[in-house]
Enzyme design. Structure first.
Site, PDB file in Angstrom:
ATOM      1  N   ASP A  85      40.419   2.868 -41.954  1.00  0.00           N
ATOM      2  CA  ASP A  85      39.581   3.525 -40.955  1.00  0.00           C
ATOM      3  C   ASP A  85      39.499   5.011 -41.251  1.00  0.00           C
ATOM      4  O   ASP A  85      40.319   5.564 -41.980  1.00  0.00           O
ATOM      5  CB  ASP A  85      40.133   3.300 -39.548  1.00  0.00           C
ATOM      6  CG  ASP A  85      39.047   3.340 -38.475  1.00  0.00           C
ATOM      7  OD1 ASP A  85      37.870   3.619 -38.800  1.00  0.00           O
ATOM      8  OD2 ASP A  85      39.367   3.087 -37.308  1.00  0.00           O
ATOM      9  N   GLY A  86      38.490   5.630 -40.675  1.00  0.00           N
ATOM     10  CA  GLY A  86      38.294   7.060 -40.786  1.00  0.00           C
ATOM     11  C   GLY A  86      37.975   7.642 -39.434  1.00  0.00           C
ATOM     12  O   GLY A  86      37.540   6.933 -38.525  1.00  0.00           O
ATOM     13  N   GLU A 104      36.156   7.189 -44.110  1.00  0.00           N
ATOM     14  CA  GLU A 104      36.208   5.720 -44.219  1.00  0.00           C
ATOM     15  C   GLU A 104      36.352   5.288 -45.682  1.00  0.00           C
ATOM     16  O   GLU A 104      37.168   4.421 -46.003  1.00  0.00           O
ATOM     17  CB  GLU A 104      34.936   5.102 -43.625  1.00  0.00           C
ATOM     18  CG  GLU A 104      34.723   5.344 -42.146  1.00  0.00           C
ATOM     19  CD  GLU A 104      35.365   4.324 -41.241  1.00  0.00           C
ATOM     20  OE1 GLU A 104      36.032   3.394 -41.742  1.00  0.00           O
ATOM     21  OE2 GLU A 104      35.192   4.447 -40.018  1.00  0.00           O
ATOM     22  N   ASP A 123      35.978  -1.458 -39.914  1.00  0.00           N
ATOM     23  CA  ASP A 123      35.000  -1.456 -38.825  1.00  0.00           C
ATOM     24  C   ASP A 123      33.741  -0.698 -39.222  1.00  0.00           C
ATOM     25  O   ASP A 123      32.885  -0.434 -38.391  1.00  0.00           O
ATOM     26  CB  ASP A 123      35.609  -0.902 -37.529  1.00  0.00           C
ATOM     27  CG  ASP A 123      36.096   0.527 -37.647  1.00  0.00           C
ATOM     28  OD1 ASP A 123      35.772   1.218 -38.627  1.00  0.00           O
ATOM     29  OD2 ASP A 123      36.822   0.964 -36.730  1.00  0.00           O
ATOM     30  N   HIS A 142      37.810  -0.597 -32.025  1.00  0.00           N
ATOM     31  CA  HIS A 142      38.223  -0.371 -30.630  1.00  0.00           C
ATOM     32  C   HIS A 142      38.121  -1.641 -29.788  1.00  0.00           C
ATOM     33  O   HIS A 142      37.762  -1.592 -28.622  1.00  0.00           O
ATOM     34  CB  HIS A 142      37.401   0.758 -30.006  1.00  0.00           C
ATOM     35  CG  HIS A 142      37.363   1.980 -30.857  1.00  0.00           C
ATOM     36  ND1 HIS A 142      38.443   2.817 -31.018  1.00  0.00           N
ATOM     37  CD2 HIS A 142      36.379   2.482 -31.645  1.00  0.00           C
ATOM     38  CE1 HIS A 142      38.115   3.802 -31.846  1.00  0.00           C
ATOM     39  NE2 HIS A 142      36.873   3.620 -32.250  1.00  0.00           N
ATOM     40  N   ASP A 180      43.114   3.010 -37.006  1.00  0.00           N
ATOM     41  CA  ASP A 180      42.341   3.971 -36.208  1.00  0.00           C
ATOM     42  C   ASP A 180      43.252   5.047 -35.632  1.00  0.00           C
ATOM     43  O   ASP A 180      42.941   6.242 -35.691  1.00  0.00           O
ATOM     44  CB  ASP A 180      41.598   3.239 -35.091  1.00  0.00           C
ATOM     45  CG  ASP A 180      40.851   4.196 -34.185  1.00  0.00           C
ATOM     46  OD1 ASP A 180      39.821   4.751 -34.625  1.00  0.00           O
ATOM     47  OD2 ASP A 180      41.308   4.421 -33.047  1.00  0.00           O
TER      48      ASP A 180
END
Length: 162
Positions: A7-8, A42, A65, A119, A129
């Site tokens: 994730d970023g 990301e 995501d 999320h 995240d």
């Protein structure tokens, strides 16, 4: 098989940004910059994961995501390379430096991608995240960055640049 989430996080896009990959509490990594975009974060999470696991022959399943990351690395990259790193509209590919480096890092590796909704309570995605957001916050605040133990072990904390 190694299963990892990437994730970023970019606080202003562009702005203070962080990236992270997460397998479990003993194997994860994070980093960032004082200014970058979410897409760069990301992509960098995937690149660092691939670099950290380069010594293993195990297949890697990456949960992300970001449709941008997944589509870039599984669909669009082939045409971009064929078109001299230009899009179908003949515009230069964004983040070309990372795309080229990722293309090399993926060569000969058994890597699959799976989109997961961000999320939404997926444990690995939530951990990645959280660590990416913490890295972005560290760069924003100028506090020490917890960059994690990496894939092989030893825990490293890095100071952020002032």
């Amino acid at each position: 098989m190694i299963v990892a989430a990437t994730d970023g996080s970019s606080l202003s896009n562009p702005g203070p940004a962080g990236w992270a990959w997460y397998i479990d509490e003993e194997r994860w990594g994070a980093g960032g910059w004082t200014e970058a975009t979410n897409n760069r974060a990301e992509l960098t999470a995937v690149l660092d994961l691939l670099n950290q696991t380069a010594g293993t022959d195990e297949p890697i399943h990456i949960l992300a995501d970001s449709q941008y990351v997944i589509n870039s690395l599984t669909k669009w990259i082939h045409n971009w390379k064929r078109n001299g790193w230009r899009t179908a509209n003949r515009k230069p590919v964004e983040n070309r430096d990372l795309m080229e480096t990722l293309d090399k890092a993926l060569a000969g590796r058994k890597v699959t991608f799976e989109w997961v909704k961000g999320h939404a309570g997926h444990p690995l995605n939530e951990a990645a995240d959280s660590k990416a957001a913490a890295a972005a916050a560290a760069y924003q605040s100028g506090v020490a960055l917890d960059s994690g133990p990496g894939f092989g072990g030893s825990h490293i904390s890095k100071p952020t640049p002032s």
